[in-house]
Design an enzyme around this catalytic site. Structure first.
Site, PDB file in Angstrom:
ATOM      1  N   ARG A  56       0.909  -1.208   0.018  1.00 29.32           N
ATOM      2  CA  ARG A  56      -0.201   0.105   0.114  1.00 29.32           C
ATOM      3  C   ARG A  56       0.781   1.197  -0.216  1.00 29.32           C
ATOM      4  O   ARG A  56       0.169   2.319  -0.132  1.00 29.32           O
ATOM      5  CB  ARG A  56      -0.957  -0.102   1.109  1.00 29.32           C
ATOM      6  CG  ARG A  56      -2.178  -0.845   1.137  1.00 29.32           C
ATOM      7  CD  ARG A  56      -3.316  -0.663   2.137  1.00 29.32           C
ATOM      8  NE  ARG A  56      -3.245  -0.442   3.354  1.00 29.32           N
ATOM      9  CZ  ARG A  56      -3.813   0.162   4.353  1.00 29.32           C
ATOM     10  NH1 ARG A  56      -5.086   0.539   3.691  1.00 29.32           N
ATOM     11  NH2 ARG A  56      -3.679   0.217   5.502  1.00 29.32           N
ATOM     12  N   ASP A  57       2.034   1.080  -0.038  1.00 30.29           N
ATOM     13  CA  ASP A  57       2.893   2.269   0.086  1.00 30.29           C
ATOM     14  C   ASP A  57       4.219   2.275  -0.696  1.00 30.29           C
ATOM     15  O   ASP A  57       5.380   2.495  -0.217  1.00 30.29           O
ATOM     16  CB  ASP A  57       3.297   2.880   1.345  1.00 30.29           C
ATOM     17  CG  ASP A  57       3.810   4.359   1.405  1.00 30.29           C
ATOM     18  OD1 ASP A  57       3.483   4.989   0.455  1.00 30.29           O
ATOM     19  OD2 ASP A  57       4.157   4.890   2.444  1.00 30.29           O
ATOM     20  N   ILE A  58       4.155   1.367  -2.068  1.00 28.93           N
ATOM     21  CA  ILE A  58       5.381   1.559  -2.727  1.00 28.93           C
ATOM     22  C   ILE A  58       5.485   2.766  -3.446  1.00 28.93           C
ATOM     23  O   ILE A  58       4.928   3.336  -4.155  1.00 28.93           O
ATOM     24  CB  ILE A  58       5.030   0.233  -3.959  1.00 28.93           C
ATOM     25  CG1 ILE A  58       4.899  -1.154  -3.233  1.00 28.93           C
ATOM     26  CG2 ILE A  58       6.253   0.404  -4.817  1.00 28.93           C
ATOM     27  CD1 ILE A  58       6.374  -1.489  -2.337  1.00 28.93           C
ATOM     28  N   THR A  95       1.691   7.243  -0.653  1.00 29.14           N
ATOM     29  CA  THR A  95       2.423   8.528  -0.984  1.00 29.14           C
ATOM     30  C   THR A  95       1.795   9.144  -2.261  1.00 29.14           C
ATOM     31  O   THR A  95       1.640   8.451  -3.336  1.00 29.14           O
ATOM     32  CB  THR A  95       3.858   8.344  -1.230  1.00 29.14           C
ATOM     33  OG1 THR A  95       4.347   7.786   0.022  1.00 29.14           O
ATOM     34  CG2 THR A  95       4.679   9.387  -1.526  1.00 29.14           C
TER      35      THR A  95
END
Length: 227
Positions: A56-58, A95
């Site tokens: 969920r935040d690559i 992000t």
């Protein structure tokens, strides 16, 4: 409970790309290996874990590089176990600039959200900066790129701090990675490949445009390739 951290010498991919000297040291072959390393990590999370894990935040800030420029996916603070027998609704996490567009209106997290983020990061590594101006035009094959009279050539997008690649193996890797990245950025999550499929493409090393030089290949030609 406690956390165990491993020191990663070069810090984040984002910081390396922002530093001209380190970005130059991160040559084309190393960049290809970083992209493949991230793909392998995500494939493991999505296809070898039960239940599967969605990061969920690559982003380039959450990919760390060691002294040999090997990639490590970090920061699982927003990661989520995905259970197919539950709704998997979520608040938007991640992000800005890497978040899959469907999260804004469905609030439904799937592994295809990570696939989209991977596509952004893969292009960022090739271009040398976040592809913010390109993303609106790459989300759908029917979208027009920001050029009315002339095709956008892939060679013009690649990081200008590096010399153009001349090793044909590296050139083919860049063409395949670009094709895969464009597919990962499709606006419809069902049209994006799985990370397992992405890794299979990389392992298969399919040859693209063998009769053309890198200077002759446009972004639209790569978008039209199927994977």
């Amino acid at each position: 409970m406690f956390l165990v951290y491993k020191y990663i010498e070069r810090g984040s991919l984002y910081c390396v790309l922002c530093n001209d000297d380190e970005a130059t040291e991160l040559d084309w072959r190393k960049r290809v290996n970083v992209i493949k390393g991230v793909a392998n990590a995500l494939s493991y999370l999505h296809h070898n874990c039960t239940p599967l894990i969605v990061h969920r935040d690559i982003s380039s800030n959450n990919i760390l590089l060691n002294s040999q420029f090997e990639a490590f996916v970090a920061d699982f603070g927003t990661a989520r176990l995905l259970h197919y027998d539950s709704s998997n609704n979520t608040a938007v996490q991640g992000t800005f600039g890497y978040i899959a567009p469907e999260l804004a209106y469905t609030m439904l997290v799937t592994e295809k959200c990570d696939v989209y983020s991977f596509g952004v990061v893969a292009l960022e590594i090739l271009i040398g900066r976040h592809p913010s101006k390109l993303l609106p035009f790459l989300s759908s094959p029917s979208s027009k790129l920001p050029s009315s009279d002339q095709e956008i050539m892939l060679i013009d997008l690649l990081d200008q701090r590096l010399l153009s690649p001349n090793d044909q193996t590296v050139v083919q890797d860049i063409l395949l990675i670009s094709t895969v990245a464009f597919a990962c950025l499709h606006s419809n999550p069902k049209s994006r490949p799985t990370m397992q499929r992405v890794c299979q493409e990389f392992l298969g090393r399919r040859m693209l445009f063998k009769s053309k030089s890198l200077q002759e290949i446009s972004v639209s030609q790569l978008q039209n390739q199927e994977i």
